[in-house]
Structure formats: structure tokens, C-alpha cells
Design a protein around this motif. Structure first.
Motif, PDB file in Angstrom:
ATOM      1  N   GLY A 101       0.714  -1.299   0.038  1.00  0.00           N
ATOM      2  CA  GLY A 101      -0.165  -0.133  -0.155  1.00  0.00           C
ATOM      3  C   GLY A 101       0.748   1.154  -0.021  1.00  0.00           C
ATOM      4  O   GLY A 101       0.265   2.340   0.271  1.00  0.00           O
ATOM      5  N   GLN A 102       2.102   1.050  -0.190  1.00  0.00           N
ATOM      6  CA  GLN A 102       2.976   2.368   0.188  1.00  0.00           C
ATOM      7  C   GLN A 102       3.030   3.099  -1.349  1.00  0.00           C
ATOM      8  O   GLN A 102       3.643   4.193  -1.425  1.00  0.00           O
ATOM      9  N   ALA A 103       2.647   2.512  -2.556  1.00  0.00           N
ATOM     10  CA  ALA A 103       2.756   3.226  -3.792  1.00  0.00           C
ATOM     11  C   ALA A 103       1.362   2.588  -4.359  1.00  0.00           C
ATOM     12  O   ALA A 103       0.818   1.467  -4.210  1.00  0.00           O
ATOM     13  N   GLY A 104       1.073   3.476  -5.432  1.00  0.00           N
ATOM     14  CA  GLY A 104      -0.227   3.129  -6.535  1.00  0.00           C
ATOM     15  C   GLY A 104       0.083   2.049  -7.336  1.00  0.00           C
ATOM     16  O   GLY A 104       1.451   1.881  -7.700  1.00  0.00           O
ATOM     17  N   ASP A 105      -0.728   1.412  -7.929  1.00  0.00           N
ATOM     18  CA  ASP A 105      -0.665   0.518  -9.134  1.00  0.00           C
ATOM     19  C   ASP A 105      -0.053   1.030 -10.079  1.00  0.00           C
ATOM     20  O   ASP A 105       0.746   0.171 -10.894  1.00  0.00           O
ATOM     21  N   ASP A 106      -0.007   2.262 -10.616  1.00  0.00           N
ATOM     22  CA  ASP A 106       0.544   2.920 -11.639  1.00  0.00           C
ATOM     23  C   ASP A 106       2.054   2.574 -11.679  1.00  0.00           C
ATOM     24  O   ASP A 106       2.842   2.733 -12.601  1.00  0.00           O
ATOM     25  N   LEU A 107       2.679   2.383 -10.356  1.00  0.00           N
ATOM     26  CA  LEU A 107       4.084   2.041 -10.153  1.00  0.00           C
ATOM     27  C   LEU A 107       4.572   0.867 -11.151  1.00  0.00           C
ATOM     28  O   LEU A 107       5.696   1.086 -11.742  1.00  0.00           O
ATOM     29  N   LEU A 108       3.431   0.078 -11.409  1.00  0.00           N
ATOM     30  CA  LEU A 108       4.013  -1.422 -12.058  1.00  0.00           C
ATOM     31  C   LEU A 108       4.399  -0.982 -13.457  1.00  0.00           C
ATOM     32  O   LEU A 108       4.871  -1.670 -14.211  1.00  0.00           O
ATOM     33  N   ASP A 109       3.791   0.051 -14.071  1.00  0.00           N
ATOM     34  CA  ASP A 109       3.818   0.583 -15.413  1.00  0.00           C
ATOM     35  C   ASP A 109       5.235   1.037 -15.635  1.00  0.00           C
ATOM     36  O   ASP A 109       5.651   1.053 -16.939  1.00  0.00           O
ATOM     37  N   THR A 110       5.852   1.257 -14.847  1.00  0.00           N
ATOM     38  CA  THR A 110       7.288   1.791 -14.866  1.00  0.00           C
ATOM     39  C   THR A 110       8.064   0.635 -15.231  1.00  0.00           C
ATOM     40  O   THR A 110       9.593   0.784 -15.744  1.00  0.00           O
ATOM     41  N   TYR A 111       7.694  -0.648 -14.831  1.00  0.00           N
ATOM     42  CA  TYR A 111       8.459  -1.661 -15.205  1.00  0.00           C
ATOM     43  C   TYR A 111       8.863  -1.881 -16.754  1.00  0.00           C
ATOM     44  O   TYR A 111       9.897  -2.216 -17.125  1.00  0.00           O
ATOM     45  N   THR A 112       7.781  -1.840 -17.705  1.00  0.00           N
ATOM     46  CA  THR A 112       7.836  -1.636 -18.846  1.00  0.00           C
ATOM     47  C   THR A 112       8.907  -0.742 -19.303  1.00  0.00           C
ATOM     48  O   THR A 112       9.948  -0.565 -20.100  1.00  0.00           O
TER      49      THR A 112
END
Length: 547
Positions: free
Chosen positions: A304-315
Motif C-alpha cells: 500500500g506504499q505506492a499506487g498500482d501505476d508504479l508497475l507501469d514503470t517496469y516496462t
């Protein structure tokens, strides 16, 4: 590796493995410094090193056996030598056995995922499992996210409905692995022989690998026949029939990269995200980079420390570098597998001339041709503009510290070096072991508490970041007494950190858990830089549980 990283951060993980056991024959043979740094982070480096050969030198030789190029990098800026030979089954087992440390991680063999249902709240995977009576049963597993690491034919990537662009050259190769290495030379020879290009690799545990390029008319049954293999080996060993063979297998190189590594609650990593030709030994290492990048981000979202949008930065962070490594590997392979005698002679002559120039020779010997990861989009803040999510490759601005710096190349988006340091609880330790496995804010010669306002310090506490001061070893005891227990004081005993900071107008560095620099700036720009970094990761200001 991804399960080790998530387990280390206290996240619950289930690994579903279709096979009944780990693969026990050699596959990947090259392990680089970036991967060893990640292995160090998860605390398994002592288990892995016995299965490696450091300083794995590569020599490119022509059809006459003359060396036309040497690759022997001496750098260790990330704490480890640049290249290592390794036995993948042994290292994979060390990573697998490392998971036993975590009560929150389970590994289930013999579980083949056949169906995946994704909803707004999670992902349910249905796995087929054969019972002791031979009956096949369905087991269902529900999680918040699913990561497919199933290789080049990844069903997860197909569910993402993404492209898989690149090429699969028609050239086939025969790989031959043997025990009791009959040659004993501990390094790598790439045989650019126009008659039949080959590879000869000395590996740990007395394993030798050969790879031979196959001609179009040669069938798989033909080239895997023991007598045919012995004929291929007759120029390499006195008596091939006496070798202890591990396997003989035909394979084709692929160079492909997925259009995206994530859609919704499903992601791909390793060969499922990119297929890497073998020439640069980067297939296994690219998978390690994926896990290193994705692990802390998943942990941040799950907590819960970061929003789900953080995972877009993986790509956005991983895809371009994976593509660069694929392109380099394909190019290098095209140089090696020339079969036209005239073109091969031209290549050899050009190499002889270029080797006369020290700068060119160093370019290949020190592996400067390898593209190092540089993130320009993702969890970053530009050092000049403090723009969230983006970072230019150069530092802009007209302040005197910027204009007089030895280098205006930005350190943001690249890996931070890992020298050895001294601190209150240890001497001559690698930097990562001192600062821990989560976020850090590092200031040269000063306490972060003295140069950041309370509002910024409160955000760093919510992030779970360590406050770190690095200064000359001569000042360490003074700083430890004056800065308090909540600032980690590191003594730069080698001078490597002093030089790094001396070259750059960025005395404050915000270091991500994957050891990449999220932000670097003058101390007065620290608050704005921190805010930009937090915005780029959709930060939720709540107490961190992941230190």
C-alpha cells in the motif's frame, strides 16, 4: 529470484512450477556483476560463488586460431567483477533453497497453470496436478498479481495480447556439454571459423561446453548421433569417444522483445518478456535485471506504499535496455558466424588493424560496448528541472557547481557504484551491505538531517529510507559522534566515493532499492527532488513496513 526478493520484503508468494523438479543440465553460462549484486542483496552470494569462475575471459579467434579480439574487463564498480562463468543448475538450486528462509513463500512443483481469470480485485490461476494415484486434479490459487516466467512460449505473454517483435535467425547450433573437462582452459573461445563457427567454453565443476553452427542440410537426428558429434569434436580433443557427455542438443537463437511487460494484474519476466541470443551471455542476466526492477515495485504496491501505476514503470524502464541487449547480441553473432571466406578474411584484417589502436582495443577488452541500463522514464526526477518520472542524460543549469563539474552526465537513472566502506558495525564491507535493501538518501560530507527540512524528513521516514552520510574515513569517528544514531555514517576508505562525488555536482543522492539513482541534486534542491520522485511512484504517505 523474484520470489527471493518478495520474500525478503515480507510479501506472500506462491511459485507454481510445471516441472516435477529443477532442471539439472547446464543452460546459461555467463553471470555478470549486476546479477551478483542482486544475489548479494538477497543474502545468497556465499551460496552462489562456489559455482562460478570469476574473470571469465572471452577470446575471439579466426579459422587459423589467431586471436582477433579479447574481452577481459577489469572493472568492478558495482562491487563484483564484470564477468563470471557459472553452472546454472547449481545457482538455480541455491536460489531455490534460499526460499526456505521465508515462511511467506511456497514453491509447488508439478503444478501446470492451464487457466487464469483476472478480475478488478485479483487473479485466479487454475493449475493441473497429478496425484499419487495418477488422477489429475485442479487446484486454484488466488493472488493480487501474477508474473509469468514460463519462457519464450509464455502463455502469460499471450494473455497480455502484446507483440513479440524481433527475429529468429534460421541458423541452428548444436550444443554439447561434457563432464571432466578434457581441455582445462578456464575461459571462452569464440571460433569465427568460416568452415564451421564454434564456441568452446570452460565452466566451473570441470564442465566443458562446445557449440557448433549447423549447415542447412544437416538434420537434428544426424547431428545428435554420437558418431557425428565425435566427428565434430575430433579437432578439439584427441579422442572424443572417451568424453563423459551430459547432453547433445540442437537449438536456434531468438532475438525478440514483448511490446509491454505488464497489462492489468499480469506481468512477464525473463524469457517470457525477451528472448536473448547467447552471444553476450545476457539471457539469464536479463531475467535477473527484470526481477531486480520488479521486485521492490511489487512489494511497494502490495504494502500500500505506492499506487498500482508504479508497475507501469517496469516496462518503461526495462524494455529499452532488453532490446538494446538483444540487438547487440544479434550483431555480435553476425560477426562470428560469417561463412563466406572473403568476408571472413576482411573481418580478420579489420580486427588486426583496429587492435593497433589502444582506445579501440580497450573498447572491446573492457566491454565498453555493452549498453549499461539507463532509465530516462520511470521512478526518477530530472536533476535540472525536477520533472517527475523523467530524467535527461545530461545535467542542465548555469550554476557554477554545474558549469565547473568534471562531468555533466547525469547519474540519475543509472546504477550507483558499490565500493567498500567502513562504519560503526563493520570495516571493509560492500556499500549495499551497509545501507540495507530499501531506499536510502545519501549525502556527501554532511548529515541529511542538517540539510533537509522536517517535512522532507517525515516523507523519508514514511518511505522507510535510511539516512546516510558518506565522508572520508578520517572524519568518520567525528561524524558518528555528532550526527546521532539515526544517521548511518560511512567512511570512504578507498577514495572511490570521494572521486564519484567530486566529478558530479550532485552531493545528495536518492537511491532506490534496486541500487539505481532516482534523484541526484544540490542539497538545497533536495526537497523538490524528493517530491518529484514520490510523485513518479504514486507514493502513498503511510508508515512503511518494508525496511
Amino acid at each position: 529470484m523474484l520470489a527471493n526478493i518478495l520474500g525478503m520484503y515480507g510479501r506472500r508468494v506462491t511459485v507454481l512450477e510445471a516441472m516435477d523438479t529443477l532442471i539439472d543440465f547446464p543452460r546459461g553460462v555467463g553471470l555478470d556483476d549486476e546479477s551478483l549484486r542482486t544475489i548479494q542483496t538477497v543474502g545468497l552470494v556465499d551460496s552462489v560463488l562456489p559455482h562460478t569462475t570469476p574473470q571469465h575471459i572471452m577470446r575471439l579467434v579466426n579459422g587459423s586460431g589467431k586471436v582477433i579480439l579479447v574481452n577481459n574487463p577489469q572493472t568492478d564498480e558495482f562491487g563484483w567483477g564484470r564477468k563470471h562463468g557459472f553452472i546454472q543448475p547449481a545457482v538455480d538450486r541455491a536460489l531455490f533453497e534460499g526460499l526456505a528462509r521465508f515462511d511467506n513463500v511456497q514453491v509447488l512443483f508439478g503444478h501446470r497453470v492451464e487457466e487464469v481469470l483476472e478480475t478488478a480485485d485479483g487473479v485466479t490461476a487454475t493449475a493441473l496436478v497429478s496425484g499419487p494415484d495418477g488422477e489429475v486434479r485442479e487446484h486454484m490459487f488466488t493472488a493480487q498479481y501474477l508474473v509469468g516466467c514460463e519462457g519464450g512460449k509464455s502463455p502469460t505473454r499471450k494473455r497480455l495480447r502484446t507483440t513479440f517483435d524481433g527475429e529468429s535467425p534460421a541458423t541452428r547450433w548444436l550444443v554439447v556439454d561434457v563432464n571432466n573437462d578434457p581441455l582445462g582452459t578456464p575461459n571462452v573461445f569464440l571460433g569465427a571459423d568460416p568452415k564451421r563457427p564454434y564456441v568452446s567454453i570452460g565452466l566451473p565443476h570441470a564442465v566443458r561446453r562446445w557449440e557448433f553452427m549447423l549447415h542447412d542440410h544437416e538434420t537434428e537426428d544426424q547431428v545428435t548421433d554420437p558418431d557425428y558429434v565425435n566427428a565434430l569434436l575430433k579437432d578439439h580433443v584427441p579422442d572424443p569417444s572417451q568424453l563423459s557427455f551430459i547432453r547433445r542438443r540442437v537449438f536456434t537463437h531468438h532475438g525478440r522483445v514483448a511490446g509491454t511487460f505488464r497489462r492489468g494484474r499480469q506481468l512477464v519476466a525473463g524469457d517470457a518478456a525477451h528472448l536473448m541470443p547467447v552471444w553476450m551471455g545476457q539471457g539469464w542476466n536479463s531475467g535477473m535485471r527484470d526481477a531486480t526492477n520488479l521486485g521492490w515495485k511489487l512489494a511497494s504496491v502490495l504494502s500500500g506504499q505506492a499506487g498500482d501505476d508504479l508497475l507501469d514503470t517496469y516496462t518503461s524502464e526495462r524494455r529499452e535496455h532488453a532490446k538494446a541487449m538483444v540487438d547487440l547480441s544479434l550483431t555480435f553473432g553476425n560477426i562470428i558466424k560469417i561463412t563466406n571466406p572473403l568476408l571472413a578474411a576482411g573481418r580478420d584484417a579489420a580486427s588486426s588493424v583496429l587492435n593497433l589502436f589502444p582506445s579501440v582495443k580497450s573498447y572491446f577488452s573492457d566491454m565498453k560496448f555493452k549498453p549499461m541500463p539507463r532509465y530516462t522514464q520511470g521512478v526518477l526526477a530530472d536533476p535540472g528541472t525536477r520533472t517527475p518520472g523523467r530524467a535527461a542524460a545530461r545535467i542542465g543549469g548555469n550554476l557554477i557547481p554545474v558549469r565547473t563539474a568534471n562531468s555533466r552526465v547525469s547519474p540519475v537513472g543509472v546504477q550507483f557504484p558499490q565500493p567498500r566502506v567502513n562504519f560503526r558495525h563493520g570495516h571493509d564491507v560492500l556499500l549495499d551491505d551497509a545501507v540495507g535493501n530499501w531506499w536510502s538518501v545519501i549525502v556527501w560530507g554532511n548529515s541529511p538531517k542538517d540539510v533537509l527540512p522536517e517535512a522532507s524528513l517525515e516523507k523519508l521516514r514514511a518511505l522507510g529510507a535510511n539516512l546516510v552520510c558518506i565522508l572520508p574515513e578520517t572524519q568518520r569517528e567525528w561524524a558518528e559522534k555528532s550526527m546521532g544514531e539515526d544517521v548511518l555514517v560511512l567512511g570512504d576508505s578507498t577514495g572511490r566515493m570521494k572521486k564519484w562525488f567530486d566529478d558530479r555536482p550532485t552531493p545528495m543522492v536518492f537511491l532506490r532499492p534496486d541500487r539505481f539513482v532516482a534523484g541526484a541534486c544540490l542539497t538545497q534542491d533536495g526537497p523538490a527532488t524528493l517530491d518529484a520522485i514520490l510523485a513518479s511512484m504514486s507514493f502513498n504517505p503511510q508508515p512503511a513496513t518494508l525496511r
